[in-house]
Design an enzyme around this catalytic site. Sequence first.
Site, short mmCIF file in Angstrom:
data_model
loop_
_atom_site.label_atom_id
_atom_site.label_comp_id
_atom_site.label_asym_id
_atom_site.label_seq_id
_atom_site.Cartn_x
_atom_site.Cartn_y
_atom_site.Cartn_z
N CYS A 170 0.85 -1.18 0.00
CA CYS A 170 0.00 0.00 0.00
C CYS A 170 0.88 1.23 0.00
O CYS A 170 2.09 1.16 0.13
CB CYS A 170 -0.91 0.01 1.23
N ARG A 211 1.14 1.43 -6.00
CA ARG A 211 1.37 0.49 -4.89
C ARG A 211 0.07 -0.15 -4.40
O ARG A 211 0.12 -1.11 -3.61
CB ARG A 211 2.04 1.21 -3.73
N TRP A 222 -3.97 -1.77 -1.12
CA TRP A 222 -4.06 -3.05 -1.81
C TRP A 222 -4.54 -4.05 -0.77
O TRP A 222 -3.85 -4.30 0.22
CB TRP A 222 -2.69 -3.45 -2.37
N ASN A 276 0.77 -0.02 6.30
CA ASN A 276 1.17 -0.92 5.22
C ASN A 276 1.82 -2.13 5.87
O ASN A 276 2.64 -1.99 6.78
CB ASN A 276 2.16 -0.23 4.28
N GLY A 277 1.45 -3.35 5.43
CA GLY A 277 2.02 -4.57 5.99
C GLY A 277 0.94 -5.50 6.51
O GLY A 277 -0.25 -5.32 6.24
N GLU A 300 8.93 -15.17 -18.79
CA GLU A 300 8.62 -13.76 -18.57
C GLU A 300 7.53 -13.27 -19.52
O GLU A 300 6.64 -12.50 -19.13
CB GLU A 300 9.90 -12.92 -18.75
N LYS A 353 3.97 -11.67 -18.31
CA LYS A 353 3.50 -10.35 -18.73
C LYS A 353 2.11 -10.43 -19.35
O LYS A 353 1.25 -9.58 -19.07
CB LYS A 353 4.48 -9.74 -19.74
N GLU A 388 -0.47 -11.07 -16.60
CA GLU A 388 -0.55 -9.96 -15.64
C GLU A 388 -1.48 -8.85 -16.12
O GLU A 388 -2.27 -8.33 -15.33
CB GLU A 388 0.84 -9.35 -15.42
N HIS A 430 5.96 -33.86 -23.62
CA HIS A 430 5.81 -34.55 -22.35
C HIS A 430 4.57 -34.11 -21.59
O HIS A 430 4.50 -34.29 -20.37
CB HIS A 430 7.06 -34.36 -21.49
N LYS A 435 2.61 -2.94 -7.06
CA LYS A 435 3.99 -2.90 -7.52
C LYS A 435 4.98 -3.46 -6.51
O LYS A 435 5.75 -4.35 -6.79
CB LYS A 435 4.35 -1.45 -7.86
#
Length: 610
Positions: A2, A27, A74, A99-100, A483, A487, A490, A506, A605
Amino acid sequence: MCGIVGAIADRDVVPVLIEGLKRLEYRGYDSAGIAVLDGEQVRRVRRTGRVSEMETAAQSEGFHARLGIGHTRWATHGGVTEANAHPHVSFGELAVVHNGIIENHDEQREALRARGYDFESQTDTEVIAHLIHFHQSQGADLLAAVQKAVHELVGAYAIAVVSKREPGRLIAARMGCPLLVGLGEGENFIASDVSAILQATRQVIFLEEGDTAEVTRESVRVFDASGVAIEREVHVSDVSLASLELGPYRHFMQKEIHEQPRAIADTIEAVMDANAFNALLFGADAENVLRDVEGVQILACGTSYYAGLTARYWIEAISGLPCSVEIASEYRYRKAVANPKHLIVTISQSGETLDTMEALKYAKSLGHDRTLSICNVPESAIPRASRLVYYTRAGAEIGVASTKAFTTQLVALFTLAATLAKLQNRLSVEQEGQYLDALRFLPGSVQHALNLEPQVTAWAERFAPKQHALFLGRGVHYPIALEGALKLKEISYIHAEAYPAGELKHGPLALVDAAMPVVVIAPNDTLLEKVKSNMQEVRARGGELFVFTDEDSQFGPSEGVHVIRAPRHVGVLSPVVHAIPVQLLAYHAALARGTDVDKPRNLAKSVTVE
């Protein structure tokens, strides 16, 4: 995950709080709120959704004050509701932003209920507000109440507190989550990120683990975890306001994709200036730390983990040292076997990633003292906890989906691989010159890859209606496939998976049909012929191929096979160049689907919670 901002001044701080929250919205953007001391009362406004919605409400309700705190959330504990939005208030007297995650919030909640406190939210943060209020009610001043309260909390936190009982000060505290104090003339600030207060000051104090701070208009006092007053160094931030603006771009992600040539050039500038791979690039003590290492252990999360996977190929091939790469959140909870002569490398864009920080602490507890951080944010927690550091000079990265942070991490890790090889006497003068030339020409090659954007955009239109995609790569390009898949999911919400191309038969081949696009990273390297065989397996099942290759690959498009050619094969640094088109594909697919590119759902983020 946050964002926190606070201010105390002789002017109206509400515009400062709102502008700071807009800067911090990357954030967390589930909800936002501010609490201010207006005369004899604590006033609060909160809204779910974006900061702009809360700003409209604050303006309509006539918010003005000289002391206040703000928060953009968040969600962790409790759903996205106004009741769960910060700030949280206790008895209308005291407001807290946090935050946390507080791990012992349940037991604290029960104890506070027994003392007569009611709870309006599902959050762990409301526990903090009531706990501080309780200590105030027992006669403690605000600073002492906060210090007493945090000693009863288990978990991670960055908090800011205001109380109508003490309208002349703002109290802040941190443990495990970033928090800084900004110094002004006759005004002072707190924030979880320097970007929130650049409008007002560039002078900052980074709070250390366990610190509390008393902030007034005239002064700042910092206390360590034992409550002893302590001097913390004042830093002058070099982050520019221009780097936080969109400029001519539609989104920060697009801006940051296009900033990569400059970001890479800046990150390798010291290498180019020295015209050598010198251990001093990593710190004054680096030669002693690196010379006789027997292996490398990389710890990271998300995109940084994929950078580490790429580096494993380079480190083992170039330096001859064994290298393992592990997800930080897994490493920290298993019984690892330590070799003190292994170099521990942590990778984090923010330098505050909690899982990575805790993994570093765990490694050090096992006896590892050879530690190196690769990070984009100076003075952040992970570099401060490491003996050596290599700062990527990507500049501020606002978009949640990492782009320029990833490619600058790659060049930093390549520099590490070559430096280790040199210290191991495995790098000839001729080879060093070739690697330096490869780095020197890399920004230009990345720019050529960016010029492929119109072709990638056309592909993205074909991807937009899809629900699933596969990404394939081999060798050092397999992490680039990983990656690319990350992306795409996301920001476009298309489900995507990545596999080594040789693994296709496989199991994953069962998924392939005409509705499943398959993206292949296929540069002209020693594995190209193997990749071609894997591509034929896809075509034989009716799958449609989208192939990123290069001018030297000697194959072109055909029915069901679409080809985009990057510049000529750039050799050992090819993964950096091939990261560009997969970033562009994700960006333009998200545009075509109409998703929020910079702020994808459920993500934020800086990941400072477990």
